[in-house]
Design an enzyme around this catalytic site. Structure first.
Site, PDB file in Angstrom:
ATOM      1  CE  LYS A  75      -7.906 -14.816 -35.393  1.00 33.98           C
ATOM      2  NZ  LYS A  75      -9.301 -15.127 -35.022  1.00 33.98           N
ATOM      3  CB  SER A 150      -9.781 -17.934 -37.458  1.00 34.62           C
ATOM      4  OG  SER A 150     -10.339 -16.877 -36.691  1.00 34.62           O
ATOM      5  CB  SER A 174     -12.426 -17.552 -34.451  1.00 40.04           C
ATOM      6  OG  SER A 174     -12.912 -17.940 -35.723  1.00 40.04           O
TER       7      SER A 174
END
Length: 472
Positions: A75, A150, A174
């Protein structure tokens, strides 16, 4: 192959690491342009050379661990040594860290080959993965819709088989929201289960945590067994043996008590079909032996929201001290500036009051867990929406007063620091995915994984309904 099967095949030298890398790079070349999930992709020839070295290591009897030779994308909020880490922000569009985040160190130590990053919203703010550096990530099931966030790039990359497993982080859903929006599994571990950092601030950031995503619960649990475990650089990390997550997850759930929280007795507005679809998933829990009943929150949800805003604003304002140049404001998205500016006006008394409210909520959820073994509720309040929309301005006729109010359903677990897994709940008439959250007692991470595994065996949504892009 699922990740567990792939790992075994590599270890047994039934497939080579080079063959594996070639297959994944081919899949990325074919599908990533349609969704923009993986960013900062590394040079293919260099990645193949790394894979060949992994094969030579196996030939010498040098097996590094469960992720030996497996391609992995990190990520883009996590530092990766030698690989660009932008945080989805033009402020860091050319930033290349010299160090790895702790959990990235562990993934590399298990033999994974980092092929690039997965896309995020700017600084992870918002459950829609778009930014000025790379653009928007699109949903694995409908490319006109958002991917969530996210960890949106991670969720889409996972659903489209661009990576075997995926990592992410979760402050406000997220890891859970993109899992729900892409029909995979996303797990927010208990606070401290996965160490954070290294970071200059070590104590105030426990609203967020790193964690795993997978196409199967077993894959996810195996990745967690690598990510989890105490590290002295992360003083709030839990002293527990992460090897327990690699053990078989099968368990008897007869007479297990589940409390259904739904929409908090009408408090949360939800798009038509969300609540009905998620309530329908309760049949699967009953089929494996659980006893499900409606549960009352016994805590005014307005109090949760106000405490959440204060704590999140304060953290955003504190982190913004790293950007003292006022000219940088012009590069930030409005929602980020709103968080920072709101935090600058919060007093120490207000911050303390928010922490007291959070503590009261923790005590309240502990009382709920005296009656129930688990709590279940929807993962999101809307289905994946139009990718041209940054965030929904209203739900079911109720105005959303902030850019993230539409994800209010995820904050109970975040504020309590409890483990929460999003598992697939099915699809609406338009073919859009949704998920439900399974919340367990603090540090009962294994118990949540075990229930999610039993639910997966009963439903098999990932296997039954793959994205149409995989068939093209």
């Amino acid at each position: 192959m699922d990740a567990v099967t792939l790992s075994r095949a590599i270890k047994a030298r039934q497939v080579s690491c080079r063959e594996t890398m070639t297959a994944y790079l081919t899949q990325i070349e074919r599908l990533n342009p349609k969704v923009n999930a993986i960013v900062s992709l590394q040079d293919g020839d260099a990645l193949l050379k790394q894979a060949e070295e992994r094969d030579r290591q196996l030939a010498r009897g040098q097996y590094l661990g469960w992720m030996h030779g497996m391609p992995h994308a990190v990520k883009d909020l996590a530092a990766t040594a030698g690989i660009r880490t932008t945080y989805g922000s033009p402020l860091f569009k050319d930033y290349v860290p010299k160090h790895d985040e702790i959990y990235v160190e562990r993934i590399k130590g298990q033999g994974a080959i980092v092929i690039g990053k997965t896309n995020v919203p700017e600084f992870g703010m918002g459950s829609n993965s778009y930014n000025q550096v790379f653009g928007i990530t699109r949903n694995a099931y409908d490319q006109s819709r958002i991917a969530g966030g996210s960890s949106g790039g991670a969720g889409v990359a996972l659903a489209l088989r661009l990576v075997p497993v995926a990592d992410g982080s979760d402050m406000m859903g997220s890891l859970r929201n993109p899992a729900a929006f892409n029909n995979v599994f996303g797990f927010r571990p208990s606070a401290g289960c996965v160490p954070s950092g290294p970071s200059k601030e070590l104590f105030l950031g426990d609203l967020a945590t790193n964690g795993p995503m997978g196409r199967t619960v077993t894959d996810l649990a195996m990745l967690l067994s690598i990510q989890a475990g105490h590290d002295p650089r992360s003083p709030l990390s839990i002293q527990q043996d992460p090897a327990r997550f690699a053990e078989p997850l099968k368990r008897d759930f007869r007479d297990t008590r589940i409390g259904w929280l739904g929409d908090f007795n009408g408090y949360l507005p939800m798009e038509e079909g969300v609540l009905e679809l998620c309530r329908g998933s309760l049949n699967a829990f009953e089929a494996i032996g659980c006893k499900v009943e409606d549960a009352e929150l016994n805590f005014a949800p307005q109090r949760l929201w106000q405490a959440w805003l204060t704590l999140r604003h304060s953290l955003a304002a504190g982190e913004a001290e790293a950007f003292p140049d006022p000219k940088l404001r012009a590069l930030m998205k409005p929602e980020l500036l709103w968080e920072i500016d709101s935090g600058k006006n919060i007093s120490a008394r207000e911050l303390y009051k928010a922490s007291v409210e959070r503590s009261a909520w923790y005590q309240a959820i502990c009382e709920l867990f005296k009656r129930y073994d688990y709590l279940v509720l929807p993962t999101a309040q809307v289905f994946p929406f139009d990718a041209s929309v940054h965030w929904p301005k209203s739900i079911a006729g109720k105005a959303m007063d902030t850019y993230h109010r539409w994800m209010e359903v995820v904050i109970p677990a975040s504020l309590a620091g409890c483990p929460a897994m999003s598992v697939p709940a099915g699809f609406n008439a338009e073919g859009l995915p949704m998920g439900v959250q399974i919340i367990g007692k603090r540090e009962a991470d294994l118990a949540v994984l075990q229930l999610a595994y039993a639910y997966e065996q009963e439903t098999q949504w990932v296997r039954r309904v793959p994205p149409a892009l995989l068939k093209v």
